[in-house]
Design a protein around this motif. Structure first.
Motif, PDB file in Angstrom:
ATOM      1  N   THR A 187       0.852  -1.192   0.000  1.00  0.00           N
ATOM      2  CA  THR A 187       0.000   0.000   0.000  1.00  0.00           C
ATOM      3  C   THR A 187       0.885   1.237   0.000  1.00  0.00           C
ATOM      4  O   THR A 187       1.831   1.319   0.780  1.00  0.00           O
ATOM      5  N   PRO A 188       0.596   2.200  -0.874  1.00  0.00           N
ATOM      6  CA  PRO A 188       1.417   3.413  -0.933  1.00  0.00           C
ATOM      7  C   PRO A 188       1.474   4.123   0.416  1.00  0.00           C
ATOM      8  O   PRO A 188       0.489   4.136   1.173  1.00  0.00           O
ATOM      9  N   ALA A 189       2.625   4.708   0.695  1.00  0.00           N
ATOM     10  CA  ALA A 189       2.869   5.350   1.992  1.00  0.00           C
ATOM     11  C   ALA A 189       1.796   6.369   2.394  1.00  0.00           C
ATOM     12  O   ALA A 189       1.351   6.354   3.545  1.00  0.00           O
ATOM     13  N   PRO A 190       1.373   7.255   1.499  1.00  0.00           N
ATOM     14  CA  PRO A 190       0.381   8.250   1.927  1.00  0.00           C
ATOM     15  C   PRO A 190      -0.904   7.631   2.459  1.00  0.00           C
ATOM     16  O   PRO A 190      -1.508   8.160   3.404  1.00  0.00           O
ATOM     17  N   LEU A 191      -1.315   6.517   1.878  1.00  0.00           N
ATOM     18  CA  LEU A 191      -2.534   5.861   2.357  1.00  0.00           C
ATOM     19  C   LEU A 191      -2.310   5.268   3.740  1.00  0.00           C
ATOM     20  O   LEU A 191      -3.139   5.429   4.644  1.00  0.00           O
ATOM     21  N   LYS A 192      -1.181   4.578   3.880  1.00  0.00           N
ATOM     22  CA  LYS A 192      -0.864   4.039   5.201  1.00  0.00           C
ATOM     23  C   LYS A 192      -0.811   5.142   6.241  1.00  0.00           C
ATOM     24  O   LYS A 192      -1.294   5.000   7.360  1.00  0.00           O
TER      25      LYS A 192
END
Lengths: 192, 192
Positions: free
Chosen positions: A125-130
């Motif tokens: 999962t892309p960092a911004p979403l995490k």
DNA sequence: CGCGAATTCTAGCATCGCTAGACAATCGAG
DNA sequence: CTCGATTGTCTAGCGATGCTAGAATTCGCG
């Protein structure tokens, strides 16, 4: 060095322009109005240029989603930092979340309603979403209650907010009791 | 009498066929695959026939949504009728709701995710939609808690279920803790 | 049977996401 | 400074989409 670097800078700038324009257009007239033709015309390039930056429309939506996630995470942290006490923090967290969804409907759709080709709830999962999820968790962990996994509690709380946000905006919930619903949700879910 | 009546019967039957076929196709391959051409081919008529029954694709989605709402209301009532005690009824209500959403994703989308051109939360809301909400309310009213408006409580509970249903199905929530999330939600929201 | 009306179909419009291949601009070598 | 090659961009077009106008057909009734 210099020539290639300049080109890369320009390319990156154009990519940002594409994402910003897509977002603008989506907020103005909805995602249905974001066609590759209109988007290309607004950035003053031809359609194929879009495809030299993104695989397709889906990836453009994904890019807007990531931008939105970073913004939302920032907004949530800024809002909760200014609040005193666990309960106040949760209230302001919920309000900020719903407010973000209402003020940026197209971005919110890109994040959670449309298919942007992004992985969720996985390692890749892309960092911004995490990070946006983490921003929720930071505040919610302290009101999860004994014996309740903070991550699971955050998932439930998030899902509830998401339900309120989407149903309200689609006109499926009456707009009038929005504040009452928010407070009821916080009162019941958060253990203070 | 007879000729005209027969024609009307046949017309009604064909309308049901359209709705049923649209639903079938949507469950098989998703709503994107429900094109007017494919739908027309499956019912063995040409495209314009669809438009003599419905104003457009949106209205067909709406018809599937109404059918789904009636089914869901029935399922919720049947499930809660068999349960003993308020808490058990709420648990089975939530489980049935999420189960319905998972087993009939296309119908659920028609009801709550897509635009079927239906009015919600108003006087002119179609009866099946009102009734589905009422089916939720019947069970939830007894656990709303003192001083809490049953309607508002139902709205909050519904929104939470809706959030869980959509986020889980879109892969935005991990599938593994689904049962734990459901129980946490019921434990916190319902006053028993 | 044959006519008028209702019904259904063929064919087409504008638009969509996406792409092949033609064209133009730019770069590096001599 | 020129010229071939590489990179970049555009024009034009494909197969779809939702929807519709107008032709063609079918049907009930006198």
């Amino acid at each position: 060095m210099s020539v290639q670097e300049r080109k890369e800078r320009e390319r990156a700038a154009r990519e940002r322009l594409i994402v910003a324009t897509a977002r603008e257009l989506a907020e103005e007239q909805g995602w249905d109005a974001v066609t590759t033709r209109r988007l290309a015309e607004r950035i003053e390039y031809s359609q194929p240029v879009l495809y030299s930056h993104f695989r397709g429309k889906r990836e453009i939506i994904g890019a807007v989603a990531l931008e939105g996630a970073a913004e939302m995470a920032g907004a949530l942290r800024a809002a909760t930092r200014a609040a005193d006490g666990p309960r106040a923090r949760v209230v302001v967290l919920a309000r900020t979340y719903l407010d973000f969804a209402e003020r940026n409907p197209a971005v919110y759709d890109a994040m959670f309603q449309l298919d942007g080709g992004l992985a969720f709830a996985q390692e890749d999962t892309p960092a911004p979403l995490k990070d946006a999820f983490t921003a929720l968790l930071e505040t919610l962990a302290e009101v999860a209650g004994d014996g309740v996994h903070p991550g699971v509690f955050t998932e439930v709380f998030w899902a509830s907010l998401h339900g309120l946000a989407t149903l309200t905006r689609a006109g499926r919930l009456p707009a009038e009791y929005a504040e009452g619903r928010l407070e009821l949700l916080v009162d019941r879910l958060a253990v203070v």
